[in-house]
Design an enzyme around this catalytic site. Structure first.
Site, PDB file in Angstrom:
ATOM      1  N   THR A  55      58.898 -60.560  47.765  1.00 27.86           N
ATOM      2  CA  THR A  55      59.903 -59.506  47.797  1.00 27.86           C
ATOM      3  C   THR A  55      59.761 -58.645  46.550  1.00 27.86           C
ATOM      4  O   THR A  55      59.450 -59.146  45.463  1.00 27.86           O
ATOM      5  CB  THR A  55      61.345 -60.057  47.862  1.00 27.86           C
ATOM      6  N   GLU A  56      59.994 -57.338  46.720  1.00 32.37           N
ATOM      7  CA  GLU A  56      59.763 -56.395  45.636  1.00 32.37           C
ATOM      8  C   GLU A  56      60.704 -56.600  44.458  1.00 32.37           C
ATOM      9  O   GLU A  56      60.416 -56.162  43.343  1.00 32.37           O
ATOM     10  CB  GLU A  56      59.898 -54.973  46.164  1.00 32.37           C
ATOM     11  N   ASN A  57      61.862 -57.231  44.699  1.00 34.25           N
ATOM     12  CA  ASN A  57      62.807 -57.430  43.609  1.00 34.25           C
ATOM     13  C   ASN A  57      62.508 -58.669  42.775  1.00 34.25           C
ATOM     14  O   ASN A  57      63.264 -58.993  41.866  1.00 34.25           O
ATOM     15  CB  ASN A  57      64.240 -57.484  44.145  1.00 34.25           C
TER      16      ASN A  57
END
Length: 226
Positions: A55-57
């Site tokens: 996930t990008e976060n």
């Protein structure tokens, strides 16, 4: 523009599309799932297959959504949906997450789409209208840094307008980046010759898919269903 055909009654649900897309993800792949429909793939990882979700976060090793009584408000994906973490998961800074994306360390991403052109161009962040709210997110980084890009979407918009087109009318996210598309009617590959039908949803015919595709569609199936 001619009146689009009505929605097909045999179309797949969002969950069925996600389950079908999950079947094509190779064991051991590092995968980013786009916000929206692609997030559902986390619920349908085939048994016995290890797929490491990014996930990008800042999470590598994302698991499926938790049970309603087990939600951790501090454990979310890039779409702000609650998720779980698989054993061995790692947490890191947002910048490090994008370094993984931009550095070519992910095997696959599955994104949503507003339009996909027959040459693989992708438009998924804005309609280009003056009053549109742009939603770039990490999509432009993903399509330029990830090795393989696939799309999950409905075959047409709610008013019946095809999303698979000869040329995108919306601002592009990336040029020539999409290799395969999963919709509620079919699985379609992007080839050097344009769109190629791989399979249809149960009860759906090639002609019905072609009627809802605004670009030439070649039947690439073999066997009795072709």
């Amino acid at each position: 523009m001619s009146t689009p055909p009505p929605a097909h009654e045999d179309r797949l649900t969002r969950e069925q599309i996600a389950a079908r897309a999950a079947q094509d993800i190779a064991d051991g792949s590092y995968v980013n799932l786009g916000i929206g429909m692609p997030e559902l793939i986390a619920q349908f990882v085939p048994e016995g297959r290890e797929i490491v979700l990014h996930t990008e976060n800042g999470l590598l090793g994302m698991g499926p959504a938790p049970a309603p009584n087990a939600v951790d408000p501090e454990l979310i994906n890039a779409g702000k949906k609650p998720v779980t973490a698989n054993p061995g998961a790692a947490y890191f800074h947002h910048a490090d997450s994008f370094a993984m994306v931009r550095g070519g360390h992910l095997d696959l991403c599955v994104l949503g789409a507003m339009e996909v052109a027959s040459n693989g161009d992708l438009a998924n962040w804005s309609t280009g209208r003056a009053d549109a709210i742009p939603a770039v997110g990490g999509a432009m980084d993903l399509v330029s840094g990830v090795r393989t890009v696939r799309v999950m979407t409905t075959h047409c918009t709610r008013d019946g307008t095809p999303k698979l087109v000869e040329k995108c009318s919306y601002p592009l996210t990336g040029e020539g980046v999409v290799s395969r598309i999963y919709t509620d009617l079919a699985v379609v590959d992007v080839t050097a010759e344009g769109f190629a039908l791989v399979e249809t949803a149960p009860g759906v015919t090639f002609d019905e898919v072609a009627a809802r595709t605004a670009a030439p569609l070649r039947d690439a199936r073999s066997g009795p269903d072709a």
